[in-house]
Design a protein around this motif. Structure first.
Motif, PDB file in Angstrom:
ATOM      1  N   LEU A  34      30.514  33.517  44.124  1.00  0.00           N
ATOM      2  CA  LEU A  34      31.695  34.153  44.704  1.00  0.00           C
ATOM      3  C   LEU A  34      31.584  35.670  44.624  1.00  0.00           C
ATOM      4  O   LEU A  34      31.852  36.371  45.619  1.00  0.00           O
ATOM      5  CB  LEU A  34      32.961  33.682  43.982  1.00  0.00           C
ATOM      6  N   HIS A  35      31.178  36.187  43.463  1.00  0.00           N
ATOM      7  CA  HIS A  35      31.122  37.638  43.319  1.00  0.00           C
ATOM      8  C   HIS A  35      30.148  38.268  44.307  1.00  0.00           C
ATOM      9  O   HIS A  35      30.516  39.196  45.040  1.00  0.00           O
ATOM     10  CB  HIS A  35      30.717  38.020  41.893  1.00  0.00           C
ATOM     11  N   PHE A  36      28.916  37.775  44.327  1.00  0.00           N
ATOM     12  CA  PHE A  36      27.902  38.455  45.123  1.00  0.00           C
ATOM     13  C   PHE A  36      28.067  38.216  46.623  1.00  0.00           C
ATOM     14  O   PHE A  36      27.757  39.088  47.432  1.00  0.00           O
ATOM     15  CB  PHE A  36      26.507  38.069  44.633  1.00  0.00           C
ATOM     16  N   VAL A  37      28.568  37.049  47.001  1.00  0.00           N
ATOM     17  CA  VAL A  37      28.852  36.841  48.425  1.00  0.00           C
ATOM     18  C   VAL A  37      30.029  37.709  48.840  1.00  0.00           C
ATOM     19  O   VAL A  37      30.027  38.312  49.924  1.00  0.00           O
ATOM     20  CB  VAL A  37      29.141  35.347  48.720  1.00  0.00           C
ATOM     21  N   ALA A  38      31.050  37.806  47.978  1.00  0.00           N
ATOM     22  CA  ALA A  38      32.189  38.664  48.287  1.00  0.00           C
ATOM     23  C   ALA A  38      31.770  40.132  48.369  1.00  0.00           C
ATOM     24  O   ALA A  38      32.301  40.893  49.190  1.00  0.00           O
ATOM     25  CB  ALA A  38      33.284  38.482  47.240  1.00  0.00           C
TER      26      ALA A  38
ATOM     27  N   ALA B  63      35.293  34.393  53.049  1.00  0.00           N
ATOM     28  CA  ALA B  63      35.702  32.984  52.965  1.00  0.00           C
ATOM     29  C   ALA B  63      34.551  32.111  52.481  1.00  0.00           C
ATOM     30  O   ALA B  63      34.760  31.170  51.699  1.00  0.00           O
ATOM     31  CB  ALA B  63      36.188  32.503  54.331  1.00  0.00           C
ATOM     32  N   LEU B  64      33.329  32.438  52.901  1.00  0.00           N
ATOM     33  CA  LEU B  64      32.157  31.701  52.450  1.00  0.00           C
ATOM     34  C   LEU B  64      31.991  31.835  50.936  1.00  0.00           C
ATOM     35  O   LEU B  64      31.689  30.855  50.238  1.00  0.00           O
ATOM     36  CB  LEU B  64      30.907  32.236  53.163  1.00  0.00           C
ATOM     37  N   GLY B  65      32.227  33.031  50.408  1.00  0.00           N
ATOM     38  CA  GLY B  65      32.138  33.246  48.977  1.00  0.00           C
ATOM     39  C   GLY B  65      33.200  32.476  48.213  1.00  0.00           C
ATOM     40  O   GLY B  65      32.927  31.893  47.164  1.00  0.00           O
TER      41      GLY B  65
ATOM     42  N   ALA C 223      40.900  27.108  40.026  1.00  0.00           N
ATOM     43  CA  ALA C 223      40.097  28.044  39.237  1.00  0.00           C
ATOM     44  C   ALA C 223      39.186  28.876  40.138  1.00  0.00           C
ATOM     45  O   ALA C 223      39.022  30.085  39.923  1.00  0.00           O
ATOM     46  CB  ALA C 223      39.273  27.292  38.195  1.00  0.00           C
ATOM     47  N   GLY C 224      38.585  28.229  41.152  1.00  0.00           N
ATOM     48  CA  GLY C 224      37.751  28.964  42.095  1.00  0.00           C
ATOM     49  C   GLY C 224      38.541  30.012  42.853  1.00  0.00           C
ATOM     50  O   GLY C 224      38.090  31.152  43.030  1.00  0.00           O
ATOM     51  N   LEU C 225      39.741  29.640  43.295  1.00  0.00           N
ATOM     52  CA  LEU C 225      40.617  30.606  43.967  1.00  0.00           C
ATOM     53  C   LEU C 225      41.041  31.702  42.988  1.00  0.00           C
ATOM     54  O   LEU C 225      41.220  32.860  43.380  1.00  0.00           O
ATOM     55  CB  LEU C 225      41.852  29.892  44.521  1.00  0.00           C
ATOM     56  N   GLY C 226      41.191  31.320  41.705  1.00  0.00           N
ATOM     57  CA  GLY C 226      41.553  32.300  40.690  1.00  0.00           C
ATOM     58  C   GLY C 226      40.478  33.356  40.505  1.00  0.00           C
ATOM     59  O   GLY C 226      40.784  34.538  40.312  1.00  0.00           O
ATOM     60  N   VAL C 227      39.210  32.935  40.572  1.00  0.00           N
ATOM     61  CA  VAL C 227      38.110  33.911  40.492  1.00  0.00           C
ATOM     62  C   VAL C 227      38.201  34.886  41.665  1.00  0.00           C
ATOM     63  O   VAL C 227      38.014  36.096  41.506  1.00  0.00           O
ATOM     64  CB  VAL C 227      36.744  33.207  40.483  1.00  0.00           C
ATOM     65  N   ALA C 228      38.507  34.350  42.847  1.00  0.00           N
ATOM     66  CA  ALA C 228      38.661  35.208  44.027  1.00  0.00           C
ATOM     67  C   ALA C 228      39.818  36.182  43.840  1.00  0.00           C
ATOM     68  O   ALA C 228      39.707  37.370  44.173  1.00  0.00           O
ATOM     69  CB  ALA C 228      38.887  34.346  45.269  1.00  0.00           C
TER      70      ALA C 228
END
Length: 243
Positions: free
Chosen positions: A185-189, A147-149, A119-124
């Motif tokens: 994930l969003h804001f770090v990305a 990658a950190l995000g 699911a986390g990879l899916g958000v990415a």
């Protein structure tokens, strides 16, 4: 590194950050309401709830992303390819929603961890698909920060999936894990990306059309989801009471 992350957040207007956080919180709350009392539900009722969990999760993550993007870099006047924007919804439902819904049928921690990571990879995947829809700017990424995000997102969802909903306070922790995973994930990305405007004129949907699209899709899905949630919870309450 910390300066880069802060700059990535500050490039989004604060009111849109708050709006994105509110959408993400609503998404998590709706999912948790659908997941509650799954232990007493029939298989058919659990499948019904799981379908809505998948839809709400996918559309909720997509809405969170594009609400935040509406407030990102107002100086750039970003335009988006409509087809890729819509495809990113499907990516969200399949790669974020389906793994989360799958945890309703699984009790083994190892499998829940795997589903949380997916699911986390899916958000990415949804995030990058949405970013690839930008037409008038070329996006380049700092791979380490990106990658950190992704790791932060996977960590949030893994933490959320390991919560036992029968334990006091677990709903709050599960919701916090989901919201934290998506937002981190969003804001770090976004801190990892650099956008360079393309000189050639490109046709695409602008902020006004995108805001209408996001509003229509999210309002329709969340309205239907809340109606389905209340009906589902009433049915489970009757089942628990032996009616």
């Amino acid at each position: 590194m910390i300066t880069t992350l802060i700059e990535g957040v500050l490039e989004t207007r604060s009111n849109f950050i708050l709006a994105a956080g509110a959408v993400c919180t609503l998404t998590a709350a709706t999912m948790l309401l659908l997941m509650r009392n799954a232990d007493i539900a029939t298989r058919q009722q659990r499948i019904f709830a799981a379908i809505w969990v998948a839809i709400v999760a996918g559309v909720g993550v997509w809405t969170t992303h594009f609400v935040a993007m509406l407030g990102y870099r107002p100086d750039a006047a970003l335009t988006y390819d409509l087809q890729l924007t819509l495809i990113s919804i499907v990516v969200g439902v399949l790669l974020v929603g389906v793994p989360l819904a799958g945890t309703m049928f699984i009790t083994e921690d190892r499998t829940r961890i795997i589903f949380g990571m997916i699911a986390g990879l899916g958000v990415a995947a949804m995030h990058l698909t949405g970013m690839s829809a930008i037409e008038n700017c070329l996006a380049t990424y700092n791979p380490f920060v990106l990658a950190l995000g992704v790791i932060a997102g996977m960590g949030g969802f893994t933490f959320a999936m390991l919560q036992d909903l029968s334990v006091h306070g677990s709903h709050l922790r599960k919701g916090a894990g989901i919201v934290g995973g998506v937002c981190a994930l969003h804001f770090v990305a976004m801190a990892a990306v650099s956008l360079d405007q393309v000189e050639a004129a490109v046709r695409g949907i602008g902020g006004s059309f995108l805001s209408i699209l996001v509003a229509i899709i999210s309002l329709a899905v969340f309205t239907m989801a809340m109606l389905a949630t209340f009906n589902h919870r009433r049915t489970l309450a009757q089942l628990r009471a032996g009616v």
